[in-house]
Design a protein around this motif. Structure first.
Motif, short mmCIF file in Angstrom:
data_model
loop_
_atom_site.label_atom_id
_atom_site.label_comp_id
_atom_site.label_asym_id
_atom_site.label_seq_id
_atom_site.Cartn_x
_atom_site.Cartn_y
_atom_site.Cartn_z
N GLU A 1 0.85 -1.20 0.00
CA GLU A 1 0.00 0.00 0.00
C GLU A 1 0.89 1.24 0.00
N PRO A 2 0.34 2.36 -0.49
CA PRO A 2 1.18 3.57 -0.58
C PRO A 2 1.63 4.04 0.80
N PRO A 3 2.78 4.71 0.87
CA PRO A 3 3.28 5.16 2.17
C PRO A 3 2.38 6.23 2.78
N LEU A 4 2.32 6.24 4.10
CA LEU A 4 1.55 7.28 4.81
C LEU A 4 2.53 8.33 5.31
N ALA B 1 -1.81 -19.02 17.58
CA ALA B 1 -2.70 -19.17 16.42
C ALA B 1 -3.75 -18.06 16.27
N PRO B 2 -3.31 -16.79 16.24
CA PRO B 2 -4.29 -15.72 16.02
C PRO B 2 -4.76 -15.71 14.56
N HIS B 3 -5.94 -15.16 14.32
CA HIS B 3 -6.40 -15.03 12.92
C HIS B 3 -5.57 -13.98 12.20
N LYS B 4 -5.22 -12.95 12.96
CA LYS B 4 -4.48 -11.84 12.32
C LYS B 4 -3.29 -11.46 13.17
N LEU B 5 -2.20 -11.18 12.49
CA LEU B 5 -1.01 -10.67 13.18
C LEU B 5 -0.65 -9.34 12.52
N VAL B 6 -0.69 -8.27 13.31
CA VAL B 6 -0.30 -6.96 12.80
C VAL B 6 1.09 -6.67 13.35
N LYS C 1 -0.52 -7.73 3.37
CA LYS C 1 -0.20 -6.38 2.88
C LYS C 1 0.75 -5.68 3.83
N ALA C 2 1.37 -4.65 3.32
CA ALA C 2 2.32 -3.88 4.13
C ALA C 2 2.39 -2.47 3.57
N ARG C 3 2.85 -1.55 4.41
CA ARG C 3 3.07 -0.18 3.94
C ARG C 3 4.03 0.55 4.86
N ALA C 4 4.69 1.55 4.30
CA ALA C 4 5.56 2.40 5.11
C ALA C 4 4.71 3.49 5.75
N ALA D 1 7.04 0.77 9.55
CA ALA D 1 6.26 0.01 8.57
C ALA D 1 5.24 -0.83 9.32
N ILE D 2 4.11 -1.09 8.65
CA ILE D 2 3.17 -2.06 9.23
C ILE D 2 2.89 -3.15 8.22
N ALA D 3 2.62 -4.32 8.77
CA ALA D 3 2.36 -5.47 7.91
C ALA D 3 1.23 -6.29 8.53
N LEU D 4 0.39 -6.84 7.67
CA LEU D 4 -0.66 -7.74 8.12
C LEU D 4 -0.33 -9.15 7.66
N LEU D 5 -0.27 -10.08 8.60
CA LEU D 5 -0.04 -11.48 8.27
C LEU D 5 -1.23 -12.30 8.75
#
Ligand code: SAH
Length: 442
Positions: free
Chosen positions: A101-104, A385-390, A415-418, A430-434
């Protein structure tokens, strides 16, 4: 551009790093250091300037160890930093298939910091505050840093005036003698309250009450003054013992809708306006439901979890610094948040302990220091075993290394973004969703 913010060029196949250059510059460079496979150079002459160049506005740029990117336009800085994040994820993380995703951007590009730690030394016979030159302990005196509010300079000037008047000698690393080591300043923008902590050598600070009174009367936002003792010959700023000289020892800010109590030793995001954007983006990545249990590892003063408490069933925060845990608990009380609890523990050990107790978080948020997740933590998170890891990261290289580890355990990078929390410096958040339960696509 290298990930330290230097321009990278080539001379007969040799890679040459040149600070304060931009992509597109044509320059004549003077090599100042030659190593086996690379060289370091300085600009001798700019032949054709890059279209990305901007006028540097700081007299100590590239000398104080702080900024690396004051010579380029901010929108170019953002795309460079976004490039660093994606390159790391692809090269070190080995993941190609994810949404970038575009940087914020940061709402403020200068004077955005709410915290500064100035070493104090004697330079050319005078007591001076400033910053250490990159990779050294030589002090570059700085009266007004363009990343900090202007009044931080008034506070350091007042401390120095006082030190001169009362003959309070600054610390000398070579001999271990002297008293005043660092001036720590933290400001809460929402309440306009400032905290000043003077880090001193063993034996404490003489005339500390008079100094606190002088600060309160001359620098009107100062609400609390503390003294911390550090007698060790180390580059760690703080020692173990902190004493309050005046005020409560706390200031209160507001971040992402939460009133936050802050003590000296708690981690707190330095760029508040950009941190709100980071938290908003994290909330979107977490997209929590009212039934979710959210585990906030490396939670600092608890701010991320508490800002999401309204959207989940329960928040559990884990943090190693005891004062930060106390701040997180006080902040929860201050905001009437009853579905959050904080555990004073090592993140990796506690992740295992929670698994043992049968806790199954739906969402895990991690926000580790620059060195990234502890080695066994990815495996522990996989067990939870979480559904989402931020994953919130202040170092794209360790983020990428950890993404690689997490993917080998069955997570997939979605997804990830700066997010630029540190304009003008070579640092980027940076953040990333796994997500788990999906085949890992590499
Ligand atoms: N999420 C917070 C703080 C992130 S900074 C915020 O947004 O403000 C990283 C935090 O990790 C710091 O508070 C640091 O004290 C903490 N920390 C470092 N090592 C740790 C460990 N092994 N276990 C738990 N917390 C740790």
């Amino acid at each position: 551009m290298s990930h330290d913010g230097d321009g990278v060029g080539r001379y007969s196949g040799l890679v040459v790093f040149v600070p304060m250059t931009a992509v597109g510059d044509v320059i004549e460079a003077k090599i100042v250091k030659m190593l086996k496979n690379r060289a370091y150079a300085i600009i001798a002459r700019i032949i054709t300037p890059s279209p990305h160049r901007a006028q540097n506005d700081c007299p100590v740029f590239s000398r104080c160890g702080g900024c690396s990117l004051r010579h380029i336009e901010y929108h170019h800085e953002l795309s460079v930093k976004s490039g660093w994040v994606v390159e790391n994820i692809k090269r070190i993380g080995g993941v190609k298939d994810f949404t970038l995703e575009p940087p914020l951007f940061s709402p403020l590009v200068s004077r955005y910091r709410n915290k500064a730690q100035y070493p104090v030394r004697r330079v050319d016979g005078k007591i001076r505050a400033g910053f250490f030159r990159g990779r050294s302990h030589g002090l570059v005196p700085v009266d007004d840093c363009l990343l900090q509010p202007e009044f931080f300079g008034d506070i350091t000037a007042e401390v120095i005036r006082f030190a001169e008047e009362y003959s309070i000698e600054p610390y000398d690393e070579a001999t271990g003698a002297g008293i005043l080591r660092h001036i720590f300043i933290r400001h809460a923008e929402a309440s306009n309250e400032t905290m000043v902590c003077l880090v001193v050598n063993k034996g404490g600070l003489p005339h500390k009450e008079e100094l606190a009174a002088a600060l309160h009367s001359r620098c009107r936002t100062v609400k609390t003054v503390l003294v911390n003792e550090n007698a060790d010959n180390t580059n760690v700023i703080f020692g173990k013992n902190t004493r309050v000289v005046s005020g409560s020892g706390y200031i209160t800010d507001k971040l992402a809708g939460v009133r936050v109590r802050l003590s000296v030793r708690s981690f707190y995001q330095v760029n508040r306006a950009a941190a709100e954007i980071l938290y908003e983006a994290s909330l979107l990545y977490a997209s929590p439901q009212k039934t979710d249990v959210l585990l906030d590892l490396y939670c600092g003063a608890g701010t991320i979890g508490l800002s999401m408490a309204h959207a989940v069933k329960e928040v559990i925060g884990v943090e190693l610094v005891a004062d930060a845990v106390r701040d997180a608990e006080a902040t929860a009380r201050l905001n009437g948040i009853q579905n959050a609890r904080f555990i004073h523990a090592d993140a990796a050990l506690e992740a295992d302990a929670l698994t043992q107790k049968g806790v199954r978080p739906d969402i895990v948020i991690v926000d580790p220091p620059r060195k990234g997740l502890q080695e066994n933590l990815p495996a522990s998170i996989a067990q939870l075993a979480p559904h989402k890891l931020v994953y919130i990261s202040c170092n794209p290289a360790t983020l990428a290394r950890d993404i690689e580890r997490l993917c080998s355990l069955g997570f997939k990078l979605i997804k990830a973004r700066a997010v630029d929390l540190f304009p003008r410096t070579a640092h980027v958040e940076a953040i990333a969703l796994l997500q788990l339960d999906l085949p890992c696509v590499k």
